[in-house]
Motif scaffolding. Structure first.
Motif, PDB file in Angstrom:
ATOM      1  N   ALA A  36      11.786 -15.623  39.401  1.00 10.15           N
ATOM      2  CA  ALA A  36      12.435 -15.050  40.470  1.00 10.15           C
ATOM      3  C   ALA A  36      12.398 -17.118  40.963  1.00 10.15           C
ATOM      4  O   ALA A  36      11.253 -17.396  40.236  1.00 10.15           O
ATOM      5  CB  ALA A  36      11.726 -14.407  41.097  1.00 10.15           C
ATOM      6  N   ASN A  37      12.934 -17.484  41.409  1.00  8.19           N
ATOM      7  CA  ASN A  37      13.270 -18.830  41.860  1.00  8.19           C
ATOM      8  C   ASN A  37      12.023 -18.997  42.941  1.00  8.19           C
ATOM      9  O   ASN A  37      11.659 -18.143  42.946  1.00  8.19           O
ATOM     10  CB  ASN A  37      14.638 -19.341  42.769  1.00  8.19           C
ATOM     11  N   ARG A  38      11.608 -20.390  42.944  1.00  9.25           N
ATOM     12  CA  ARG A  38      10.598 -20.733  44.122  1.00  9.25           C
ATOM     13  C   ARG A  38      10.676 -19.953  45.390  1.00  9.25           C
ATOM     14  O   ARG A  38       9.157 -19.365  45.862  1.00  9.25           O
ATOM     15  CB  ARG A  38       9.862 -22.039  43.735  1.00  9.25           C
ATOM     16  N   GLU A  39      11.802 -19.957  45.382  1.00  9.24           N
ATOM     17  CA  GLU A  39      11.674 -19.304  46.838  1.00  9.24           C
ATOM     18  C   GLU A  39      11.824 -17.873  47.670  1.00  9.24           C
ATOM     19  O   GLU A  39      12.076 -17.945  48.519  1.00  9.24           O
ATOM     20  CB  GLU A  39      13.409 -20.907  47.544  1.00  9.24           C
ATOM     21  N   HIS A  40      11.954 -17.154  46.123  1.00 10.32           N
ATOM     22  CA  HIS A  40      11.864 -15.574  46.094  1.00 10.32           C
ATOM     23  C   HIS A  40      10.584 -15.339  45.420  1.00 10.32           C
ATOM     24  O   HIS A  40      10.575 -14.278  45.292  1.00 10.32           O
ATOM     25  CB  HIS A  40      12.827 -15.238  45.180  1.00 10.32           C
ATOM     26  N   CYS A  41       9.826 -16.762  45.656  1.00 13.08           N
ATOM     27  CA  CYS A  41       7.562 -15.905  45.394  1.00 13.08           C
ATOM     28  C   CYS A  41       7.489 -15.357  46.818  1.00 13.08           C
ATOM     29  O   CYS A  41       7.596 -16.471  47.483  1.00 13.08           O
ATOM     30  CB  CYS A  41       7.279 -16.930  44.280  1.00 13.08           C
ATOM     31  N   PHE A  42       6.461 -15.123  46.320  1.00 15.71           N
ATOM     32  CA  PHE A  42       5.409 -15.196  47.341  1.00 15.71           C
ATOM     33  C   PHE A  42       4.125 -15.774  47.529  1.00 15.71           C
ATOM     34  O   PHE A  42       3.289 -15.821  46.038  1.00 15.71           O
ATOM     35  CB  PHE A  42       4.781 -13.323  48.018  1.00 15.71           C
ATOM     36  N   GLU A  43       3.725 -16.880  48.483  1.00 18.38           N
ATOM     37  CA  GLU A  43       2.646 -17.641  48.102  1.00 18.38           C
ATOM     38  C   GLU A  43       1.605 -17.541  49.031  1.00 18.38           C
ATOM     39  O   GLU A  43       1.987 -16.930  49.956  1.00 18.38           O
ATOM     40  CB  GLU A  43       3.130 -18.909  48.186  1.00 18.38           C
ATOM     41  N   GLY A  44       0.973 -17.864  48.867  1.00 15.68           N
ATOM     42  CA  GLY A  44      -0.112 -18.185  50.380  1.00 15.68           C
ATOM     43  C   GLY A  44      -1.816 -16.935  50.333  1.00 15.68           C
ATOM     44  O   GLY A  44      -1.916 -16.729  51.813  1.00 15.68           O
ATOM     45  N   ILE A  45      -0.842 -16.307  49.769  1.00 15.09           N
ATOM     46  CA  ILE A  45      -1.753 -15.014  49.745  1.00 15.09           C
ATOM     47  C   ILE A  45      -3.184 -15.083  48.820  1.00 15.09           C
ATOM     48  O   ILE A  45      -3.685 -14.780  47.617  1.00 15.09           O
ATOM     49  CB  ILE A  45      -0.710 -13.523  48.865  1.00 15.09           C
ATOM     50  N   PRO A  46      -4.444 -14.550  49.602  1.00 13.83           N
ATOM     51  CA  PRO A  46      -5.211 -14.693  49.044  1.00 13.83           C
ATOM     52  C   PRO A  46      -6.168 -13.178  48.310  1.00 13.83           C
ATOM     53  O   PRO A  46      -6.535 -12.379  48.415  1.00 13.83           O
ATOM     54  CB  PRO A  46      -6.470 -14.951  50.569  1.00 13.83           C
ATOM     55  N   GLU A  69      -9.076 -10.324  48.964  1.00  7.78           N
ATOM     56  CA  GLU A  69     -10.536 -11.148  49.274  1.00  7.78           C
ATOM     57  C   GLU A  69     -10.006 -10.936  50.742  1.00  7.78           C
ATOM     58  O   GLU A  69     -10.146 -11.413  51.758  1.00  7.78           O
ATOM     59  CB  GLU A  69     -10.645 -12.564  48.663  1.00  7.78           C
ATOM     60  N   SER A  70     -12.216 -10.338  50.733  1.00  7.82           N
ATOM     61  CA  SER A  70     -11.833  -9.868  52.924  1.00  7.82           C
ATOM     62  C   SER A  70     -13.627 -10.351  53.117  1.00  7.82           C
ATOM     63  O   SER A  70     -14.433  -9.623  51.479  1.00  7.82           O
ATOM     64  CB  SER A  70     -11.291  -9.332  53.832  1.00  7.82           C
ATOM     65  N   ALA A  71     -14.036 -10.841  53.275  1.00  5.71           N
ATOM     66  CA  ALA A  71     -15.608 -11.111  53.743  1.00  5.71           C
ATOM     67  C   ALA A  71     -15.867  -9.372  54.819  1.00  5.71           C
ATOM     68  O   ALA A  71     -15.606  -9.737  56.310  1.00  5.71           O
ATOM     69  CB  ALA A  71     -16.124 -12.185  55.241  1.00  5.71           C
ATOM     70  N   GLY A  72     -16.118  -8.501  53.865  1.00  6.91           N
ATOM     71  CA  GLY A  72     -17.021  -7.157  55.077  1.00  6.91           C
ATOM     72  C   GLY A  72     -15.943  -6.449  55.336  1.00  6.91           C
ATOM     73  O   GLY A  72     -14.830  -6.747  55.295  1.00  6.91           O
ATOM     74  N   ASP A  88       1.556 -16.524  55.726  1.00  6.35           N
ATOM     75  CA  ASP A  88       0.450 -17.129  57.488  1.00  6.35           C
ATOM     76  C   ASP A  88      -0.949 -16.446  56.865  1.00  6.35           C
ATOM     77  O   ASP A  88      -0.911 -15.759  56.708  1.00  6.35           O
ATOM     78  CB  ASP A  88       1.224 -17.041  58.956  1.00  6.35           C
ATOM     79  N   PRO A  89      -2.053 -17.756  57.030  1.00  9.80           N
ATOM     80  CA  PRO A  89      -3.392 -17.030  56.930  1.00  9.80           C
ATOM     81  C   PRO A  89      -3.656 -16.214  57.159  1.00  9.80           C
ATOM     82  O   PRO A  89      -4.614 -15.655  57.471  1.00  9.80           O
ATOM     83  CB  PRO A  89      -3.811 -18.262  57.120  1.00  9.80           C
ATOM     84  N   HIS A  90      -3.050 -16.204  58.752  1.00 10.68           N
ATOM     85  CA  HIS A  90      -3.673 -15.071  59.885  1.00 10.68           C
ATOM     86  C   HIS A  90      -2.393 -13.568  59.835  1.00 10.68           C
ATOM     87  O   HIS A  90      -2.397 -12.829  60.426  1.00 10.68           O
ATOM     88  CB  HIS A  90      -3.962 -15.734  61.146  1.00 10.68           C
ATOM     89  N   TYR A  91      -1.788 -13.696  58.649  1.00 12.34           N
ATOM     90  CA  TYR A  91      -1.100 -12.442  58.174  1.00 12.34           C
ATOM     91  C   TYR A  91      -1.520 -11.196  58.565  1.00 12.34           C
ATOM     92  O   TYR A  91      -2.766 -10.752  58.527  1.00 12.34           O
ATOM     93  CB  TYR A  91      -0.353 -13.529  57.348  1.00 12.34           C
ATOM     94  N   PRO A  92      -0.785 -10.213  59.538  1.00 15.54           N
ATOM     95  CA  PRO A  92      -1.441  -8.857  59.847  1.00 15.54           C
ATOM     96  C   PRO A  92      -2.499  -8.212  58.322  1.00 15.54           C
ATOM     97  O   PRO A  92      -1.546  -7.900  57.859  1.00 15.54           O
ATOM     98  CB  PRO A  92      -0.940  -7.764  60.585  1.00 15.54           C
ATOM     99  N   LYS A  93      -3.387  -7.930  58.722  1.00 22.77           N
ATOM    100  CA  LYS A  93      -3.847  -6.700  57.524  1.00 22.77           C
ATOM    101  C   LYS A  93      -4.594  -5.390  57.233  1.00 22.77           C
ATOM    102  O   LYS A  93      -4.476  -5.158  59.255  1.00 22.77           O
ATOM    103  CB  LYS A  93      -5.223  -7.112  56.728  1.00 22.77           C
ATOM    104  N   VAL A 355      -0.937 -13.517  40.437  1.00 23.23           N
ATOM    105  CA  VAL A 355      -1.487 -15.130  39.685  1.00 23.23           C
ATOM    106  C   VAL A 355      -2.809 -15.756  40.885  1.00 23.23           C
ATOM    107  O   VAL A 355      -2.248 -16.098  41.983  1.00 23.23           O
ATOM    108  CB  VAL A 355      -0.571 -16.420  39.593  1.00 23.23           C
ATOM    109  N   THR A 356      -3.658 -15.469  40.700  1.00 21.04           N
ATOM    110  CA  THR A 356      -5.238 -15.191  41.852  1.00 21.04           C
ATOM    111  C   THR A 356      -5.565 -16.478  42.039  1.00 21.04           C
ATOM    112  O   THR A 356      -5.585 -16.765  43.105  1.00 21.04           O
ATOM    113  CB  THR A 356      -6.533 -14.606  41.125  1.00 21.04           C
ATOM    114  N   LEU A 357      -5.499 -17.702  41.049  1.00 26.26           N
ATOM    115  CA  LEU A 357      -5.947 -19.075  41.383  1.00 26.26           C
ATOM    116  C   LEU A 357      -4.776 -19.976  42.157  1.00 26.26           C
ATOM    117  O   LEU A 357      -5.114 -20.705  43.263  1.00 26.26           O
ATOM    118  CB  LEU A 357      -5.989 -20.032  40.382  1.00 26.26           C
ATOM    119  N   LYS A 358      -3.146 -19.095  42.211  1.00 21.25           N
ATOM    120  CA  LYS A 358      -2.491 -20.152  42.971  1.00 21.25           C
ATOM    121  C   LYS A 358      -2.050 -19.242  43.998  1.00 21.25           C
ATOM    122  O   LYS A 358      -1.103 -19.705  45.308  1.00 21.25           O
ATOM    123  CB  LYS A 358      -1.432 -20.234  41.889  1.00 21.25           C
ATOM    124  N   GLY A 359      -2.777 -17.854  44.500  1.00 23.64           N
ATOM    125  CA  GLY A 359      -2.292 -17.095  45.976  1.00 23.64           C
ATOM    126  C   GLY A 359      -0.967 -16.235  45.936  1.00 23.64           C
ATOM    127  O   GLY A 359      -0.610 -16.831  46.894  1.00 23.64           O
TER     128      GLY A 359
END
Length: 495
Positions: A36-46, A69-72, A88-93, A355-359
């Motif tokens: 998929a094109n970059r704009e159809h990927c999901f980025e910034g996921i830990p 990945e989460s602490a505790g 978003d880094p604070h996306y609900p989990k 792809v873990t290294l790129k999130g």
């Protein structure tokens, strides 16, 4: 030069022609992978860094779920499949587990229901709103306790609503009836950690691979082992049923530590039908089978490539087609169900690559090139849909039924009529095969562990004191008995 000499020595050139790979006509020989094109990927996921050999990803026509990945404790995110771009880094989990999440699976008959299992030895059922998560989801619909150690695998039954299988590090498989929220069966035939579970099309057979190097075919309701293989030349890691072909395919390691696949007859596991060496890499090989096209996809953990084959009932059984290549290594792969594919683009399979290294989560579409823009019925036969064929009680009573099929011709737009209702559970133990599984639910936090430890110490002291008192009482009774005997004997002699 040596080739020509060999041909002359054999008397003709025809034997040399047989050394070339044999190609058979196949409508899937030109299938290719399209990222998929970059704009159809999901980025910034830990993405989780856990080394457990699972995919850590589950996808359906509505949502994409990824273990993070989460602490505790443990958590995973649930994202609508159309919400591309940077997250978003604070996306609900979803974050109710006290231990790391080891596996997640969407309910095949309800797009909003997902199951998860964890190191905290629990299995949980969650309901995601249609609009996705607006805040952290901490309250599950069901909490299922029955394993004494962490739970590494979960699988939904392929044709029955409300039946879930879980495999724990206690070497047991529990069958849960979610309509009552209790375990109803226990499969206790494994001697080590269960690595993989796979069902046949109608869900009447369960194949498992285990750390004890054995491949088993089990009747799940009785727990009876119908077939067992312990083949020294092929150490089994993963297993998959090949639809209705009465075949199993396993990936594993040969005695020379090369990656290998093997094809088996499900009714005779004494010897594999065929074995094939893949390469000398060390990453685990994950098999994915598409029963509609009879195509097998092999993806290695840590590899960047995906090989694909066509499987037939006649020789050569396994026909290599092509290989999708990518420089980025994959940690795991999610697979979109058939009703979520783009039939207009002749898409027959879709992976979601972690792809873990790129999130990064990268969709990869497997496409059959066709010039016509009309619906291609030959590559889209009737396929298992989103309606269950059986209720939980029907399946548990011994009924088997194949999946309810649907056509992809008109596109998938039918609303799901199923409504998931969580049972109201009383505080009671779950008894399976005469064993109360919930009698000793493992502690979930360090404080609970300490409280349980001190309670047990107190109980031990009380039992020791009680035992001492009983010993004293027994001695007193023995002395009284001896006195009575002596007095009786004395009376006889005096008379």
């Amino acid at each position: 030069f040596f080739l020509v000499v060999a041909c002359r020595h054999l008397g003709s050139a025809s034997p040399c022609m047989s050394w070339r790979p044999t190609y058979r006509s196949s409508k899937f020989r030109n299938v290719y992978g399209k990222v998929a094109n970059r704009e159809h990927c999901f980025e910034g996921i830990p993405i989780t860094k856990n080394v457990h050999d699972n995919h850590f990803c589950a996808v359906n026509a509505k949502f994409l779920a990824i273990v993070t990945e989460s602490a505790g404790g443990g958590s995973f995110v649930v994202i609508p499949v159309t919400q591309f771009g940077r997250i978003d880094p604070h996306y609900p989990k979803v974050c109710g587990h006290q231990g790391k999440v080891l596996d997640i699976k969407w309910n095949p008959f309800h797009d909003n229901i997902i199951a998860s299992c964890s190191e905290d030895s629990s299995v949980r059922i969650w309901e995601v709103p249609d609009s996705g998560l607006r805040r952290n989801l901490t309250e599950s619909v069901l909490e299922l306790y029955g394993h004494s150690r962490r739970v590494g695998l979960i699988e939904w039954h392929p044709t029955t609503s409300g039946i879930l299988f879980s495999a724990g590090y206690d070497y047991k498989i529990l069958i849960w009836n979610l309509e009552i929220g209790e375990p109803v069966k226990m499969i206790d035939c494994h001697t080590d950690v269960i690595l993989c579970m796979s069902f046949n099309t109608e869900g009447s057979l369960l194949a498992t691979s285990c750390k004890d190097k054995k491949l088993r075919v089990i009747e799940p309701r009785s727990g009876k082992v119908l077939q067992e293989a312990n083949f020294k030349n092929h150490k089994v890691n993963r297993v998959v049923f090949l639809g209705n072909m009465k075949r199993l395919l396993t990936t594993g390691v040969s005695r020379w530590n090369t990656r290998q696949i093997a094809l088996w007859d499900q009714e005779d596991l004494s010897m594999p039908i065929i074995e094939e060496e893949i390469d000398g890499l060390s990453g685990l090989l994950f098999p994915f089978y598409d029963a509609d096209t009879h195509m097998l996809y092999l993806a290695g953990k840590g590899d960047g490539n995906i090989r694909y084959y066509e499987i037939t009932l006649e020789k050569p059984y396994l026909q290599y087609l092509m290989e999708f290549r990518s420089p980025a290594p994959q940690k795991g792969l999610g697979v979109m169900p058939k009703h979520g594919l783009d039939v207009g683009a002749c898409e027959v399979f879709r992976f979601y690559k972690l792809v873990t290294l790129k999130g990064l989560i990268e969709p990869i579409s497997m496409i059959v090139p066709r010039r016509s823009e009309t619906y291609q019925e030959d590559i889209y036969p009737m396929t298992p849909g989103t309606e269950p064929a059986l209720s939980a009680d029907e399946w548990l009573s011994g009924i088997n039924r194949g999946p309810v099929l649907m056509s992809l011709k008109e596109g998938y737009n039918r609303p799901n009529k199923l409504v998931f209702k969580a049972p109201v559970k009383e505080k009671k133990g779950g008894v399976v095969n005469g064993i109360d599984l919930l009698e000793n639910v493992p502690p979930r936090t360090e404080n609970e562990l300490l409280r349980m430890f001190f309670r047990q110490q107190e109980e031990l002291r009380r039992l020791k004191d009680e035992l001492t008192q009983k010993d004293i009482k027994i001695r007193q009774l023995e002395l009284e008995l001896n006195n009575i005997r002596n007095s009786v004997q004395t009376g006889r002699f005096s008379s």
